[in-house]
Write an enzyme that holds these catalytic residues in place. Structure first.
Site, PDB file in Angstrom:
ATOM      1  N   CYS A   1      -0.858   3.110   7.448  1.00 45.80           N
ATOM      2  CA  CYS A   1      -2.573   2.726   7.726  1.00 45.80           C
ATOM      3  C   CYS A   1      -2.323   1.238   7.671  1.00 45.80           C
ATOM      4  CB  CYS A   1      -3.437   3.579   7.032  1.00 45.80           C
ATOM      5  SG  CYS A   1      -5.240   3.829   7.657  1.00 45.80           S
TER       6      CYS A   1
ATOM      7  N   HIS B   1      -2.049   9.274   8.351  1.00 47.60           N
ATOM      8  CA  HIS B   1      -1.738   9.620   6.719  1.00 47.60           C
ATOM      9  C   HIS B   1      -0.918  10.868   6.846  1.00 47.60           C
ATOM     10  CE1 HIS B   1      -4.212   6.699   4.391  1.00 47.60           C
ATOM     11  NE2 HIS B   1      -4.866   6.845   5.592  1.00 47.60           N
TER      12      HIS B   1
ATOM     13  N   GLU C   1       0.386  12.020   4.376  1.00 47.99           N
ATOM     14  CA  GLU C   1       0.177  12.999   3.195  1.00 47.99           C
ATOM     15  C   GLU C   1      -0.934  13.933   3.330  1.00 47.99           C
ATOM     16  OE1 GLU C   1      -2.689   9.762   2.892  1.00 47.99           O
ATOM     17  OE2 GLU C   1      -0.671   9.835   3.416  1.00 47.99           O
TER      18      GLU C   1
END
Length: 354
Positions: free
Chosen positions: A249, A329, A331
């Site tokens: 990001c 992202h 995750e």
């Protein structure tokens, strides 16, 4: 409580206040996730922003500290259609954050999509809100600094080095994480893969980073305009070619700038868990939260754009011999786990540096 949301263009919406009593200013954005309000509120990347959720029901499964992405709420305010939980109300009270419900979040979303993100004031009060004050609130919103004028990362980065260590007999890799406002889930994903994480402040000198003898560097997510991150950009410039570098990001944008590229502010950004990313003919549905993007046409031949967003063709990833960074992202938290394999790719890249 009473609540009002006032936009800098003079638009205002009245609703019910919840959370803390008070008033806040920020950039008004929307998020399309259907779950994950706790993760979203505690994500440091939302510092400086008032979040509108497009999914109408918020609070319906409570609040649990296990879901926190930092040490507490980082968003400035919270805008929802229906607030269904006393736990969510108390959660905002605990961190002195105002929220507003019972307003037309669809209208807000369409307004942002058509005209772009906007500065706004959110006020909650136990007393009825006087409409004679609205012009003053509009001026306050207009005069609030743009996000690009606020240096947000120092407020959310760690102030000291923190070592998240796995057991010596299990450690397969070591990462220095440059913390620009990292989500807890990113650290957890590395630890789950037996990678020790050395979390350092955003302005840690390159020499100090190299002295840790890590396999790779990860530049984290975080809030605000990447052009404000001159210190970190210069650090990454020094590290290029000396150690494998990865980023997520804001970290991706910082790496782009270090490579000589440029970034720009998007009209309304990507915030949600349903963003399609194409890489080598495969499509991943990803979680995203960003209002800035990297330009595609300014990178040298040694770096390729290896993934794009299928909604608007914006850059989603860069790849080089010792470099891999993504705009999305992997995750999730919240969102789909399609891209979770990226953490394995980061570690593989670092293992070349044994």
């Amino acid at each position: 409580m009473y609540g009002i949301l006032v936009l800098e263009d003079g638009t205002f919406l009245k609703g019910k206040g919840f959370g803390a009593e008070g008033e806040v200013l920020g950039e008004l954005v929307f998020n399309t996730c259907m779950t994950g309000y706790v993760e979203i509120l505690t994500d440091p990347s939302y510092s400086g922003q008032i979040i509108t959720m497009t999914y109408p029901l918020e609070g319906n499964y409570g609040v649990d500290e296990e879901w926190f992405e930092s040490d507490g709420i980082k968003a400035e305010g919270f805008v929802v259609k229906d607030m269904t939980s006393e736990k969510l109300d108390n959660f905002l009270k605990e961190y002195n954050i105002p929220g507003i419900s019972d307003i037309d979040t669809r209208f807000i979303t369409k307004r942002i999509r058509s005209k772009g993100v906007v500065k706004a004031l959110l006020k909650t009060s136990t007393e009825p809100i006087n409409e004679n004050d609205i012009n003053r609130y509009v001026e306050m919103a207009k005069n609030h600094k743009d996000l690009s004028e606020i240096d947000l990362v120092p407020n959310v980065s760690t102030k000291e080095t923190i070592i998240h260590k796995v057991e010596d007999d299990k450690e397969i890799s070591k990462c220095v994480l440059i913390d620009c406002g990292v989500k807890t889930s990113i650290i957890d994903c590395l630890l789950e893969r037996n990678c020790t994480v050395i979390q350092v402040p955003y302005n840690t000198p390159a020499k100090e980073i190299l002295n840790y003898g890590a396999n790779f560097v990860l530049v984290s997510n975080g809030p605000g305009d990447p052009d404000n991150m001159e210190d970190t950009v210069n650090i990454v410039k020094e590290l290029l070619g000396k150690i494998p570098i990865t980023g997520i990001c804001l970290g991706h944008q910082i790496i782009s700038l270090a490579l000589g590229g440029k970034t720009y502010k998007m009209k309304f950004g990507h915030r949600g868990g349903n963003q399609p990313v194409e890489e080598n003919g495969l499509v991943y549905i990803t979680s995203q939260n960003h209002g800035y993007a990297s330009k595609e046409d300014i990178l040298g031949d040694a770096i390729i754009v290896n993934s794009i967003n299928l909604n608007d063709n914006t850059v989603e990833g860069l790849k080089g011999d010792n470099l891999l960074c993504v705009q999305y992202h992997p995750e999730a938290a919240p969102g789909p786990h399609d891209a979770m394999f990226l953490f394995d790719e980061f570690i593989k890249l670092g293992q070349k540096n044994e």
